[in-house]
Write an enzyme that holds these catalytic residues in place. Structure first.
Site, PDB file in Angstrom:
ATOM      1  N   GLU A  91       0.744  -1.286  -0.168  1.00  0.00           N
ATOM      2  CA  GLU A  91       0.056  -0.092   0.220  1.00  0.00           C
ATOM      3  C   GLU A  91       0.764   1.217   0.130  1.00  0.00           C
ATOM      4  O   GLU A  91       0.592   2.258   0.708  1.00  0.00           O
ATOM      5  CB  GLU A  91      -0.863   0.003   1.354  1.00  0.00           C
ATOM      6  CG  GLU A  91      -2.182  -1.253   1.289  1.00  0.00           C
ATOM      7  CD  GLU A  91      -2.845  -1.174   2.397  1.00  0.00           C
ATOM      8  OE1 GLU A  91      -2.408  -0.808   3.509  1.00  0.00           O
ATOM      9  OE2 GLU A  91      -4.202  -1.554   2.061  1.00  0.00           O
ATOM     10  N   GLU A 147      -6.862  -7.854  -0.646  1.00  0.00           N
ATOM     11  CA  GLU A 147      -7.223  -7.694   0.781  1.00  0.00           C
ATOM     12  C   GLU A 147      -8.978  -7.270   0.822  1.00  0.00           C
ATOM     13  O   GLU A 147      -9.341  -6.379   0.721  1.00  0.00           O
ATOM     14  CB  GLU A 147      -6.619  -6.796   1.430  1.00  0.00           C
ATOM     15  CG  GLU A 147      -5.176  -6.808   1.737  1.00  0.00           C
ATOM     16  CD  GLU A 147      -4.613  -5.973   2.715  1.00  0.00           C
ATOM     17  OE1 GLU A 147      -5.094  -4.998   3.336  1.00  0.00           O
ATOM     18  OE2 GLU A 147      -3.247  -5.790   2.950  1.00  0.00           O
TER      19      GLU A 147
END
Length: 625
Positions: free
Chosen positions: A165, A245
């Site tokens: 991320e 995710e």
């Protein structure tokens, strides 16, 4: 199984899918963190994931868990990642590996070692030469261990994530990503599939993606699936759609409500993604738009010892010891309603493994265990800091002291008589993270990051002033992961700075692991219940060593060790977590189990612990409990 020479796992941009050994393929995976699961339980958790219908598991490698000091590596015991990977292969699970170097994961400092901050001006997660040198050194240790496990080499790792991320980080340093790409390629080879993961926000996808790294996204069950995958399509016009995710639950912060997510909601979102994938029929597994679904978390586990991290969202938000995450497998590894809902959805798209789901692990309520006060913390500094204190004109940080976790005592004396109440104050943002203040060894109160930073005190010139400073976990996600700990600025008394400090870095865990205080002579301690102090007790198991949960009736905040194993922080006065998970593997059979509690604020009049067969959160506690 294809022979190693024929094995391949690749992107097919023409047909928007993965190809495994040349055939169209998609995975349904779930996240598990080996560092949060006791090694004796690894097989149980992985088998339950396999029997849920998952074809793969997603695994983080926390750098700081393995390189505890520069050049000092630990891959033994619970840190034996190669044994964990062997188990996944034995059970028929593929692996999506996420080796960082930054992983977030609500883990202490996002997996980056605290010793990076010994160089106080380092800029983490950038092309800073000092940071890159440490990263390269680590990758040259880790990735050669991983390479034999790659699918192309006969192993079960089908893809490897680079960073994590990164688009959410302020630096947006593409040179850093290019450096990582070069290192991963050099150490793992040209065939392995490398990818990134970011949110669906355009800005984050701009900063977090790089040509040569396949871009994937993450989002939860409340998202519009079409819009979310549309964001991925803007950076990856072709190739498989991937949610790396898919959030099955959420984490807990100290002082906030226990998080939970509806099983039906999670199952519905999963089914929406899987339905978007089918083009011909399920059995042939031929997909025009294949959506591998990654469940985060499928099994959360526990932040034992000091490994829980913190988020920074306008204020410092430390994560609880439990990382249950309201996941399909509970903190103790038990199948939940959510697991069976997900399993039912998966069964609509592919056959489930033959056989029953393994049952919940047995639990035992060992009942009440009486404790006694052993000593006030300030009375045993010679034991907890055998090398003696460090003298300094002004306070030093944990990093300057080379203390990664735990506690440090800052000691000085009042410079003059204070007959009228005076203000003991810390500068803004200088208490990282909680300071327990004692005057003449009498507890005065607590100073806290983003909270109370002043106390009113009185005393005489020369009176001892001590602050026990607690590190509650370094920031793992937020504006900046450079989260220095300790007393970052000087305390003042009525605006006059205090000086001449004696600083004690405490080695509590090392001392407790060596058997203290149970092997030590009884200490003489005051009968007071207030302020930092150690309490001890023992109990025996009735011929079984099953998992259990410890409740702390009337206790405030502290840590628990059983048989030298640090089970993490409790904070019953703030919640939501009211119990600590105790794996049966830490208990002894046929001999006493030694309990050590460090209570930081105030113990109950009758100090005891209550061993239960289920966890408790604030929302489950009624007035009669």
């Amino acid at each position: 199984q294809a022979s190693p020479s024929a094995r391949s796992f690749q992107l097919d941009y023409e047909h928007n899918c993965f190809r495994k050994d040349g055939a169209p393929f998609r995975y349904i995976s779930g996240s598990i963190h080996y560092a949060r699961v006791p090694r004796p339980a690894w097989r149980d958790r992985l088998l339950k994931m396999y029997m849920s219908g998952l074809s793969a598991v997603q695994v983080y490698v926390p750098w700081n868990y393995h390189e505890t000091l520069p050049g000092v590596y630990d891959f033994t015991g619970n840190r034996d990642v190669e044994t964990f990977l062997d188990l996944t292969a034995e059970l028929g699970l593929l692996v999506i590996l996420r080796p960082g170097p930054y992983i977030c994961a609500e883990w202490e400092m996002g997996g980056l070692p605290a010793w990076l901050l010994w160089k106080s001006d380092i800029t983490l997660r950038t092309s800073d030469p000092a940071y890159l040198a440490a990263v390269d050194s680590w990758l040259h240790i880790l990735l050669p261990k991983i390479k034999p496990y790659l699918y192309q080499h006969g192993g079960n790792i089908i893809s490897v994530q680079v960073e994590n991320e990164y688009g959410s980080y302020y630096a947006c340093d593409r040179g850093y990503l290019r450096h990582l790409l070069g290192s991963f390629r050099a150490l793992l080879g040209s065939e392995v599939l490398l990818f990134t993961t970011d949110s669906t926000r355009a800005e984050e996808l701009r900063c977090g993606t790089l040509q040569g790294l396949y871009a994937t996204v993450d989002f939860g069950p409340g998202s519009n699936v079409t819009e979310a995958f549309g964001a991925q399509r803007r950076v990856e016009p072709k190739g498989p759609l991937v949610n790396s995710e898919y959030y099955t639950g959420w984490l807990d912060y100290w002082g906030e409500a226990h998080a939970s997510t509806s099983a039906a909601w999670v199952a519905r979102g999963l089914e929406d993604m899987l339905q978007m994938g089918a083009s011909i029929n399920m059995q042939v597994v031929s997909w025009q738009r294949a959506q591998p679904a990654g469940e985060y978390m499928f099994h959360g586990g526990t932040n034992f010892a000091y490994w829980s991290g913190a988020d920074y969202k306008d204020q410092y938000k430390p994560v609880t010891t439990s990382y249950d995450y309201d996941a399909p497998l509970s903190e103790a590894g038990d199948p939940t309603e959510k697991l069976f809902a997900i399993r039912m959805v998966i069964s609509k798209f592919q056959p489930l493994p033959v056989g029953p789901m393994p049952p919940a692990t047995p639990k035992y309520a060992y009942g009440r265990v009486a404790l006694r006060k052993y000593a006030d913390l300030l009375d045993v500094l010679d034991v907890l800091c055998p090398s003696g204190p460090i003298q300094s004109q002004f306070p030093l940080t944990f990093e300057a002291l080379k203390q990664a976790h735990g506690f440090v005592v800052y000691h000085t004396q009042l410079p003059q008589d204070v007959l009228d109440p005076a203000t003991l104050a810390a500068p803004p943002h200088s208490i990282c993270d909680r300071g327990y203040v004692m005057l003449q060894k009498e507890y005065q109160g607590t100073l806290e990051r983003d909270g109370q930073t002043t106390l009113r005190v009185t005393g005489r010139a020369g009176d001892s002033l001590d602050m026990l400073l607690e590190n509650m976990g370094r920031i793992s996600f937020g504006a900046n992961t450079s989260d220095f700990k300790g007393l970052l600025g000087n305390l003042s008394l009525n605006s006059r700075p205090l000086s001449n400090w004696l600083i004690y870095p405490l080695a509590i865990d090392t001392t407790v692991q060596q058997g203290w205080p149970h092997t030590a002579l009884p200490a003489s301690s005051s009968g007071g219940r207030v302020g930092p102090a150690f309490y001890t007790g023992t109990f025996e198991t009735p011929g079984i060593a099953w998992d259990t949960f410890v409740k702390f009736p009337g206790w405030s905040k502290g840590l628990l060790w059983i048989n030298g194993f640090n089970l993490g922080r409790y904070w019953t006065s703030r919640g939501p977590q009211q119990t600590l998970f105790v794996p049966g593997s830490v208990l002894h059979l046929g001999r006493p189990n030694n309990i050590t509690v460090l209570e930081l604020e105030e113990a109950p009049p009758t100090p005891l612990l209550l061993f239960l067969d289920q966890p408790l959160y604030n929302r489950t506690l009624g007035p009669s409990t």
